[in-house]
Motif scaffolding. Structure first.
Motif, PDB file in Angstrom:
ATOM      1  N   PRO A 231       0.805  -1.228   0.000  1.00  0.00           N
ATOM      2  CA  PRO A 231       0.000   0.000   0.000  1.00  0.00           C
ATOM      3  C   PRO A 231       0.836   1.276   0.000  1.00  0.00           C
ATOM      4  CG  PRO A 231      -0.002  -0.993   2.177  1.00  0.00           C
ATOM      5  CD  PRO A 231       0.687  -1.962   1.261  1.00  0.00           C
ATOM      6  N   LEU A 232       2.148   1.153   0.308  1.00  0.00           N
ATOM      7  CA  LEU A 232       3.007   2.332   0.399  1.00  0.00           C
ATOM      8  C   LEU A 232       3.822   2.571  -0.865  1.00  0.00           C
ATOM      9  CD1 LEU A 232       4.329   1.827   4.047  1.00  0.00           C
ATOM     10  CD2 LEU A 232       2.324   3.127   3.270  1.00  0.00           C
ATOM     11  N   MET A 233       3.663   1.715  -1.881  1.00  0.00           N
ATOM     12  CA  MET A 233       4.405   1.860  -3.140  1.00  0.00           C
ATOM     13  C   MET A 233       3.446   2.124  -4.292  1.00  0.00           C
ATOM     14  SD  MET A 233       7.268  -1.199  -2.983  1.00  0.00           S
ATOM     15  CE  MET A 233       7.833  -0.852  -4.668  1.00  0.00           C
ATOM     16  N   ARG A 234       3.861   2.989  -5.203  1.00  0.00           N
ATOM     17  CA  ARG A 234       3.093   3.228  -6.415  1.00  0.00           C
ATOM     18  C   ARG A 234       3.094   1.952  -7.248  1.00  0.00           C
ATOM     19  NH1 ARG A 234       2.739   8.964  -6.514  1.00  0.00           N
ATOM     20  NH2 ARG A 234       4.399   9.904  -5.251  1.00  0.00           N
ATOM     21  N   VAL A 235       1.997   1.723  -7.989  1.00  0.00           N
ATOM     22  CA  VAL A 235       1.853   0.439  -8.683  1.00  0.00           C
ATOM     23  C   VAL A 235       2.908   0.259  -9.772  1.00  0.00           C
ATOM     24  CG1 VAL A 235      -0.587   0.217  -8.120  1.00  0.00           C
ATOM     25  CG2 VAL A 235       0.076   1.354 -10.251  1.00  0.00           C
ATOM     26  N   GLY A 236       3.300   1.339 -10.433  1.00  0.00           N
ATOM     27  CA  GLY A 236       4.338   1.234 -11.459  1.00  0.00           C
ATOM     28  C   GLY A 236       5.659   0.781 -10.868  1.00  0.00           C
ATOM     29  N   GLU A 237       5.991   1.303  -9.691  1.00  0.00           N
ATOM     30  CA  GLU A 237       7.233   0.933  -9.017  1.00  0.00           C
ATOM     31  C   GLU A 237       7.216  -0.545  -8.604  1.00  0.00           C
ATOM     32  OE1 GLU A 237      10.840   0.638  -7.057  1.00  0.00           O
ATOM     33  OE2 GLU A 237      10.139   1.958  -8.665  1.00  0.00           O
ATOM     34  N   GLN A 238       6.019  -1.070  -8.261  1.00  0.00           N
ATOM     35  CA  GLN A 238       5.938  -2.473  -7.847  1.00  0.00           C
ATOM     36  C   GLN A 238       6.232  -3.414  -9.026  1.00  0.00           C
ATOM     37  OE1 GLN A 238       2.950  -3.543  -4.853  1.00  0.00           O
ATOM     38  NE2 GLN A 238       2.337  -1.397  -4.756  1.00  0.00           N
TER      39      GLN A 238
ATOM     40  N   ARG B  17      13.672  -5.012 -12.329  1.00  0.00           N
ATOM     41  CA  ARG B  17      15.057  -4.757 -11.921  1.00  0.00           C
ATOM     42  C   ARG B  17      15.677  -5.985 -11.266  1.00  0.00           C
ATOM     43  NH1 ARG B  17      12.755   0.068  -9.928  1.00  0.00           N
ATOM     44  NH2 ARG B  17      13.058  -0.671  -7.781  1.00  0.00           N
ATOM     45  N   ARG B  18      14.869  -6.656 -10.436  1.00  0.00           N
ATOM     46  CA  ARG B  18      15.393  -7.786  -9.669  1.00  0.00           C
ATOM     47  C   ARG B  18      15.705  -8.985 -10.568  1.00  0.00           C
ATOM     48  NH1 ARG B  18      11.639  -9.529  -4.942  1.00  0.00           N
ATOM     49  NH2 ARG B  18      12.453  -7.565  -4.108  1.00  0.00           N
ATOM     50  N   HIS B  19      14.809  -9.271 -11.517  1.00  0.00           N
ATOM     51  CA  HIS B  19      14.961 -10.509 -12.300  1.00  0.00           C
ATOM     52  C   HIS B  19      15.627 -10.295 -13.661  1.00  0.00           C
ATOM     53  CE1 HIS B  19      12.763 -13.120  -9.555  1.00  0.00           C
ATOM     54  NE2 HIS B  19      11.889 -12.140  -9.390  1.00  0.00           N
ATOM     55  N   LEU B  20      15.471  -9.105 -14.225  1.00  0.00           N
ATOM     56  CA  LEU B  20      16.038  -8.865 -15.557  1.00  0.00           C
ATOM     57  C   LEU B  20      17.214  -7.904 -15.527  1.00  0.00           C
ATOM     58  CD1 LEU B  20      12.776  -8.578 -17.722  1.00  0.00           C
ATOM     59  CD2 LEU B  20      14.123 -10.621 -17.158  1.00  0.00           C
ATOM     60  N   GLY B  21      17.485  -7.282 -14.375  1.00  0.00           N
ATOM     61  CA  GLY B  21      18.620  -6.385 -14.264  1.00  0.00           C
ATOM     62  C   GLY B  21      18.465  -5.078 -15.009  1.00  0.00           C
ATOM     63  N   LEU B  22      17.218  -4.649 -15.243  1.00  0.00           N
ATOM     64  CA  LEU B  22      16.999  -3.396 -15.970  1.00  0.00           C
ATOM     65  C   LEU B  22      17.347  -2.194 -15.098  1.00  0.00           C
ATOM     66  CD1 LEU B  22      13.569  -4.052 -17.758  1.00  0.00           C
ATOM     67  CD2 LEU B  22      15.880  -4.625 -18.522  1.00  0.00           C
ATOM     68  N   THR B  23      17.725  -1.117 -15.752  1.00  0.00           N
ATOM     69  CA  THR B  23      17.993   0.120 -15.018  1.00  0.00           C
ATOM     70  C   THR B  23      16.674   0.704 -14.523  1.00  0.00           C
ATOM     71  OG1 THR B  23      17.787   1.525 -16.967  1.00  0.00           O
ATOM     72  CG2 THR B  23      19.980   0.588 -16.499  1.00  0.00           C
ATOM     73  N   GLN B  24      16.789   1.656 -13.621  1.00  0.00           N
ATOM     74  CA  GLN B  24      15.596   2.236 -13.038  1.00  0.00           C
ATOM     75  C   GLN B  24      14.710   2.885 -14.093  1.00  0.00           C
ATOM     76  OE1 GLN B  24      16.425   4.471  -9.548  1.00  0.00           O
ATOM     77  NE2 GLN B  24      14.351   5.237  -9.282  1.00  0.00           N
ATOM     78  N   ARG B  25      15.316   3.647 -15.011  1.00  0.00           N
ATOM     79  CA  ARG B  25      14.532   4.344 -16.031  1.00  0.00           C
ATOM     80  C   ARG B  25      13.892   3.352 -17.006  1.00  0.00           C
ATOM     81  NH1 ARG B  25      17.025   9.362 -19.297  1.00  0.00           N
ATOM     82  NH2 ARG B  25      16.680  10.260 -17.223  1.00  0.00           N
ATOM     83  N   VAL B  26      14.676   2.380 -17.468  1.00  0.00           N
ATOM     84  CA  VAL B  26      14.141   1.394 -18.420  1.00  0.00           C
ATOM     85  C   VAL B  26      13.028   0.581 -17.772  1.00  0.00           C
ATOM     86  CG1 VAL B  26      14.691  -0.670 -19.764  1.00  0.00           C
ATOM     87  CG2 VAL B  26      16.269   1.269 -19.753  1.00  0.00           C
ATOM     88  N   ALA B  27      13.208   0.188 -16.501  1.00  0.00           N
ATOM     89  CA  ALA B  27      12.194  -0.586 -15.801  1.00  0.00           C
ATOM     90  C   ALA B  27      10.909   0.223 -15.621  1.00  0.00           C
ATOM     91  CB  ALA B  27      12.725  -1.038 -14.435  1.00  0.00           C
TER      92      ALA B  27
END
Length: 536
Positions: free
Chosen positions: A107-114, A120-130
């Motif tokens: 509930p404390l995270m925006r849905v896009g960030e979730q 990021r965790r599984h594919l290693g994407l950068t913050q912007r690309v993710a």
């Protein structure tokens, strides 16, 4: 599909540790899932189907353990992996869609960030690309204005949109397998169809296998290639979806098929011929121009609603969440005031009743709510709950009330031994029967039934609906029935009104609504009934 199964479950056995000792929950389960196919695991609440699903991805609660058996995913024994190795597979190659988005999203995270966090965790994407990819995924799962929605928190989204976010997280890394545990059980029929359509589109686009866990055989009929039926932790039947549904061999499966509203929806008849009684004819309830607006913005929950209900009949209002149907029902039951319009009950205007006159009206109009666990006092025992209206109106002595409670328990087909239990010690169906017993204790003429079976398994739904039909025949009751499910509505209704955005789009006999719907919206509701068409 290849001949090599993607997932092989062999002799799976799971126990739960309780204060009373070890309780076996899953007994030697075997099944496979082929690449690109949909396998449905079907059973009632408590059958063990969700325990099986959670065990596949090592998400069992602390009190549960896999006692024996193996789970092989693409040749790898998942039970033998370390937690770190399992986390790489879970979310990366196996996606998981939990049942309740309210408890599954942070509930404390925006849905896009979730979603971006998974990338990021599984594919290693950068913050912007993710972040950009998360917006694309929200679009893929059918969320409008995805860029805006990605910045919102879960509480700012509807239940259907939250469920789509969970689907987006599950599919984010293009997994080989997605396990969906009751992904639509809390959704309206049309929203349910849209969510399942989105799962199917993603499955086809990415070649993903799907394990669909559901209590609803009608959903399985529409969506699965094969079906596994689970009862008390054992597989009692398995096979091609069409074969299992057309010719079920096990008694339990036959009962589920018979109970599924979308597969066999019809008007229920009383099970026992009611005694001949003098029933008054004519209109019991008349509603004229009823309106209600909420909030400063003037959101109209009901706009100029008008209808009549003859004595001894059932008038149903159907519509999606937010359509205004429950608000309309609560105005009629005088739980909330109307802004305008007139409510006439048995020839008398009850729109503005107050004080003792309104209190006495409660004896004649009673309400059965959607969630019996929420509407029953958890501190009270069943006997006290059922006797509460009798005590409140002082209609009998303590001894007479005790006898009346036993009679009422019998009328709703509950064992008298349950009188000393609390609601927490009852099943959902038993709790709803207690709520009905309490509602009929004062022998009312009119019951408002607000989504009375939506929280129940389909077989329990049928039992409660049959009970309502029998009680109506026995006591000449008149019903206002509220539901989002036309499959359920068809089983109990004489007249139906279709409601959307606070307005009645059409109202007619149940036969006319189903055979000759006049609006596109009604046709969409009918088309959304699970099991209305053959499994693919």
């Amino acid at each position: 599909m290849t001949s090599q199964p993607l997932l092989v479950v062999d002799d799976l056995r799971i126990d739960y540790t309780t204060p009373a000792g070890t309780m076996p929950a899953v007994h030697g389960v075997d099944f496979t899932i082929n690449r690109g196919e949909v396998l449905a695991v079907v059973g009632e609440s408590g059958s063990g189907k969700s325990t099986i699903a959670h065990s596949l991805v090592r998400l069992l609660p602390d009190e549960a353990r896999v006692r024996a058996g193996s789970v092989r995913f693409d040749g790898t024994d998942l039970q033998s992996l370390s937690q770190r190795a399992m986390r790489r597979i879970r979310g990366g190659r196996i996606g998981f869609v939990p049942q309740d988005p309210s408890h599954s999203l942070n509930p404390l995270m925006r849905v896009g960030e979730q979603i971006a966090e998974t990338l990021r965790r599984h594919l290693g994407l950068t913050q912007r690309v993710a972040a950009n990819r998360a917006i694309d995924i929200l679009t893929e799962v059918g969320i409008p204005d995805a860029e805006l929605r990605s910045t919102q928190y879960p509480h700012e989204l509807s239940g259907g949109l939250r469920q789509r976010v969970l689907i987006g997280i599950a599919w984010a890394c293009t997994p080989d397998l997605v396990i969906a545990d009751e992904p639509t059980s809390a959704l309206d029929a049309t929203v349910q169809r849209h969510v399942l359509d989105r799962i199917e589109a993603l499955r086809v686009a990415h070649g993903t296998s799907v394990l669909l866990v559901t209590h609803d055989l009608a959903v399985a009929a529409d969506r699965a290639d094969r079906i596994v039926v689970v009862n008390k932790g054992r597989i009692v039947e398995a096979g091609n979806a069409q074969d299992v549904l057309a010719s079920p061999t096990h008694e339990y499966t036959q009962r589920l098929v018979a109970a599924a509203p979308g597969l066999n929806s019809r008007r229920l008849e009383p099970t026992v011929k009611a005694e001949a009684r003098q029933v008054r004819e004519g209109i019991l309830l008349s509603v004229n121009g009823l309106s209600k607006t909420y909030g400063r913005g003037g959101v109209a929950a009901a706009k100029d609603v008008s209808f009549e209900i003859p004595r001894g009949s059932t008038f149903s209002i159907v519509g999606e969440s937010g359509s205004g149907k429950s608000t309309t029902a609560r105005m009629i039951a005088r739980i909330v005031p109307s802004d305008s319009g007139r409510i006439t009950f048995d020839g008398a205007d009850i729109t503005a009743l107050r004080g003792e006159k309104l209190r006495q009206l409660r004896r004649r109009i009673q309400v059965v709510y959607q969630n019996p666990f929420g509407s029953l006092d958890p501190r009270m025992k069943v006997g006290a709950i059922v006797a509460e209206p009798l005590r409140a109106f002082g209609t009998s002595s303590r001894r007479e009330r005790a006898a009346a409670v036993r009679d009422l328990m019998g009328q709703v087909k509950l064992d008298a031994a349950l009188i000393d239990r609390t609601p927490a010690q009852l099943s959902g169906g038993q709790r709803q029967r207690v709520a009905i017993a309490r509602a009929i204790a004062l022998r009312p003429e009119f019951l408002v039934l607000d989504e009375p079976v939506s929280a129940l398994d389909v077989s329990v739904q049928e039992q409660v609906l049959q009970l309502l039909v029998d009680l109506q025949a026995d006591f000449g009751l008149t019903y206002l029935f509220i539901s989002h499910d036309l499959g359920v509505i068809r089983q109990v209704s004489d007249q139906i009104a279709v409601m959307r955005r606070g307005e009645f789009l059409e109202q007619d006999s149940a036969t006319a609504i189903f055979e000759s719907p006049r609006t596109d919206y009604t046709r969409e509701l009918i088309g959304a009934i699970p099991g209305a068409h053959t499994a693919r």
